[in-house]
Design a protein around this motif. Structure first.
Motif, PDB file in Angstrom:
ATOM      1  N   GLU A 110       0.830  -1.203   0.000  1.00  0.00           N
ATOM      2  CA  GLU A 110       0.000   0.000   0.000  1.00  0.00           C
ATOM      3  C   GLU A 110       0.867   1.256   0.000  1.00  0.00           C
ATOM      4  N   VAL A 111       1.901   1.269   0.831  1.00  0.00           N
ATOM      5  CA  VAL A 111       2.790   2.433   0.885  1.00  0.00           C
ATOM      6  C   VAL A 111       3.505   2.627  -0.452  1.00  0.00           C
ATOM      7  N   ALA A 112       3.968   1.543  -1.051  1.00  0.00           N
ATOM      8  CA  ALA A 112       4.657   1.656  -2.337  1.00  0.00           C
ATOM      9  C   ALA A 112       3.731   2.231  -3.403  1.00  0.00           C
ATOM     10  N   SER A 158       3.909  -0.773   8.889  1.00  0.00           N
ATOM     11  CA  SER A 158       2.691  -1.234   9.544  1.00  0.00           C
ATOM     12  C   SER A 158       1.696  -0.087   9.602  1.00  0.00           C
ATOM     13  N   PRO A 159       0.395  -0.365   9.591  1.00  0.00           N
ATOM     14  CA  PRO A 159      -0.600   0.712   9.695  1.00  0.00           C
ATOM     15  C   PRO A 159      -0.439   1.468  11.011  1.00  0.00           C
ATOM     16  N   ALA A 160      -0.775   2.773  10.983  1.00  0.00           N
ATOM     17  CA  ALA A 160      -0.628   3.614  12.171  1.00  0.00           C
ATOM     18  C   ALA A 160      -1.782   4.591  12.262  1.00  0.00           C
ATOM     19  N   ARG A 161      -2.011   5.099  13.465  1.00  0.00           N
ATOM     20  CA  ARG A 161      -3.026   6.119  13.664  1.00  0.00           C
ATOM     21  C   ARG A 161      -2.492   7.455  13.161  1.00  0.00           C
ATOM     22  N   PRO A 162      -3.346   8.278  12.541  1.00  0.00           N
ATOM     23  CA  PRO A 162      -2.881   9.582  12.051  1.00  0.00           C
ATOM     24  C   PRO A 162      -2.455  10.486  13.200  1.00  0.00           C
ATOM     25  N   PRO A 163      -1.414  11.288  13.007  1.00  0.00           N
ATOM     26  CA  PRO A 163      -1.094  12.315  14.006  1.00  0.00           C
ATOM     27  C   PRO A 163      -2.260  13.282  14.158  1.00  0.00           C
ATOM     28  N   GLU A 164      -2.283  14.005  15.249  1.00  0.00           N
ATOM     29  CA  GLU A 164      -3.388  14.932  15.511  1.00  0.00           C
ATOM     30  C   GLU A 164      -3.506  15.947  14.367  1.00  0.00           C
ATOM     31  N   GLY A 165      -4.716  16.091  13.862  1.00  0.00           N
ATOM     32  CA  GLY A 165      -4.980  17.038  12.790  1.00  0.00           C
ATOM     33  C   GLY A 165      -4.699  16.505  11.404  1.00  0.00           C
ATOM     34  N   ALA A 166      -4.227  15.272  11.285  1.00  0.00           N
ATOM     35  CA  ALA A 166      -3.879  14.705   9.979  1.00  0.00           C
ATOM     36  C   ALA A 166      -5.004  13.820   9.461  1.00  0.00           C
ATOM     37  N   THR A 167      -5.040  13.637   8.172  1.00  0.00           N
ATOM     38  CA  THR A 167      -6.010  12.765   7.524  1.00  0.00           C
ATOM     39  C   THR A 167      -5.278  11.803   6.603  1.00  0.00           C
ATOM     40  N   GLY A 168      -6.024  10.878   6.027  1.00  0.00           N
ATOM     41  CA  GLY A 168      -5.449   9.946   5.068  1.00  0.00           C
ATOM     42  C   GLY A 168      -5.037   8.631   5.696  1.00  0.00           C
ATOM     43  N   ALA A 169      -4.485   7.763   4.874  1.00  0.00           N
ATOM     44  CA  ALA A 169      -3.977   6.466   5.332  1.00  0.00           C
ATOM     45  C   ALA A 169      -2.564   6.660   5.862  1.00  0.00           C
ATOM     46  N   CYS A 170      -2.323   6.202   7.102  1.00  0.00           N
ATOM     47  CA  CYS A 170      -1.041   6.451   7.762  1.00  0.00           C
ATOM     48  C   CYS A 170      -0.324   5.139   8.044  1.00  0.00           C
ATOM     49  N   TYR A 171       0.994   5.201   7.997  1.00  0.00           N
ATOM     50  CA  TYR A 171       1.810   4.008   8.183  1.00  0.00           C
ATOM     51  C   TYR A 171       3.030   4.356   9.030  1.00  0.00           C
ATOM     52  N   SER A 172       3.355   3.458   9.941  1.00  0.00           N
ATOM     53  CA  SER A 172       4.595   3.569  10.701  1.00  0.00           C
ATOM     54  C   SER A 172       5.689   2.892   9.893  1.00  0.00           C
ATOM     55  N   GLY A 224       9.387   7.085  11.113  1.00  0.00           N
ATOM     56  CA  GLY A 224       8.289   7.900  11.603  1.00  0.00           C
ATOM     57  C   GLY A 224       6.968   7.433  11.043  1.00  0.00           C
ATOM     58  N   ILE A 225       6.003   8.345  10.995  1.00  0.00           N
ATOM     59  CA  ILE A 225       4.664   8.069  10.486  1.00  0.00           C
ATOM     60  C   ILE A 225       4.460   8.886   9.212  1.00  0.00           C
ATOM     61  N   TYR A 226       4.009   8.214   8.161  1.00  0.00           N
ATOM     62  CA  TYR A 226       3.798   8.834   6.861  1.00  0.00           C
ATOM     63  C   TYR A 226       2.338   8.625   6.459  1.00  0.00           C
ATOM     64  N   CYS A 227       1.665   9.705   6.062  1.00  0.00           N
ATOM     65  CA  CYS A 227       0.243   9.651   5.711  1.00  0.00           C
ATOM     66  C   CYS A 227       0.027  10.181   4.293  1.00  0.00           C
ATOM     67  N   TYR A 228      -0.928   9.566   3.592  1.00  0.00           N
ATOM     68  CA  TYR A 228      -1.207   9.940   2.206  1.00  0.00           C
ATOM     69  C   TYR A 228      -2.699   9.943   1.942  1.00  0.00           C
ATOM     70  N   ALA A 229      -3.114  10.882   1.075  1.00  0.00           N
ATOM     71  CA  ALA A 229      -4.464  10.861   0.539  1.00  0.00           C
ATOM     72  C   ALA A 229      -4.537   9.773  -0.536  1.00  0.00           C
TER      73      ALA A 229
END
Length: 273
Positions: free
Chosen positions: A52-54, A170-184, A199-204
């Motif tokens: 998914e991240v790729a 691995s899937p992760a919870r979004p940081p505060e105020g963030a949206t999208g699919a997030c991954y650790s 870290g945590i990376y999030c994408y629309a």
């Protein structure tokens, strides 16, 4: 008649002696070894999160947009980072407080003419904007000049799309105020030079980065991404000056305290105001 009885007794005795030996021989035979199974090799285990991240990073590489991000690093008020990913693949990231210990604003850009750092008018650098060529378009920003803010939008995307990169996802919870699919995302390499910051990376869904949290701080998309220009423009003309280092200048030194890296490229080229 007696002769026949003697012959029968002899045969019966011989069979009685031979039968146990025959049974023991049969019982001692090892079972037949079955033929090894044939067929396809064991399939490789697929990591859904890594895939998914790729896919999202690949979409981000193809995405042309202009967006504003809020950078929170605990060093003061949030800073507004402007990211431009142009239609032709050129990019520019403006970083307030990205040099001279946070007192000077800079812009990093990769154009057809190379990789540039531009000093922007700010409290630590009141003069007009001007740019210095750091190297070829795909070169790495030297460590002493690197604010690290541009990486999630540029070269780290290549790492995330590379299935050979030593990453644990691995899937992760979004940081505060963030949206999208997030991954650790963590590095599984023992090397000190990790391919990217953990870290945590999030994408629309369209690949737009919506948040990145690393040791350098948290970037959060502010509002919606807008349209992109055909190509990026440098913030000022290219000069023969020195680039601005990220560290604060030493007491008594001039505003441009960063020396070029030994053996580094000579600033050349032209820019568009």
């Amino acid at each position: 008649m007696h002769a026949h009885l003697r012959v029968a007794r002899c045969l019966t005795g011989a069979l009685a002696l031979a039968l146990p030996a025959l049974l023991a021989a049969c019982a001692g035979d090892p079972p037949a070894t079955p033929a090894p199974p044939t067929g396809d090799p064991t399939p490789v285990v697929i990591d859904p999160a890594r895939d998914e991240v790729a896919a999202l990073a690949a979409a981000a590489q193809d995405r042309a947009y202009t967006a504003r991000y809020a950078l929170s690093d605990g060093a003061g008020p949030d800073r507004a980072i402007v990211v431009t990913s142009a239609e032709d693949g050129t990019w520019r990231v403006d970083v307030p407080g990205g040099a001279l210990g946070g007192t000077a604003d800079v812009s990093l850009a990769a154009t057809a003419d190379g990789l540039f750092q531009c000093g922007l008018p700010s409290a630590g650098r009141p003069e007009p904007a001007s740019c210095v060529r750091l190297g070829d378009r795909d070169d790495v920003v030297p460590h002493h000049l690197d604010p690290r803010v541009q990486h999630p939008f540029t070269d780290w995307l290549e790492v995330l799309t590379d299935r050979r990169a030593p990453l644990a996802v691995s899937p992760a919870r979004p940081p505060e105020g963030a949206t999208g699919a997030c991954y650790s995302i963590d590095s599984t390499s023992a090397s000190l030079n990790a391919p990217l910051d953990v870290g945590i990376y999030c994408y629309a869904p369209d690949g737009t980065p919506t948040a990145v949290r690393t040791g350098s701080g948290t970037l959060t998309l502010a509002g919606s991404a807008g349209p992109a220009p055909a190509t990026v423009q440098l913030a000022g003309p290219v000069t023969e000056g020195e680039p601005l280092g990220v560290a604060a200048p030493a007491p008594g030194s001039g505003p441009q305290s960063a020396d070029p890296a030994p053996g580094g490229p000579t600033p050349t080229g032209t820019g568009t105001p």
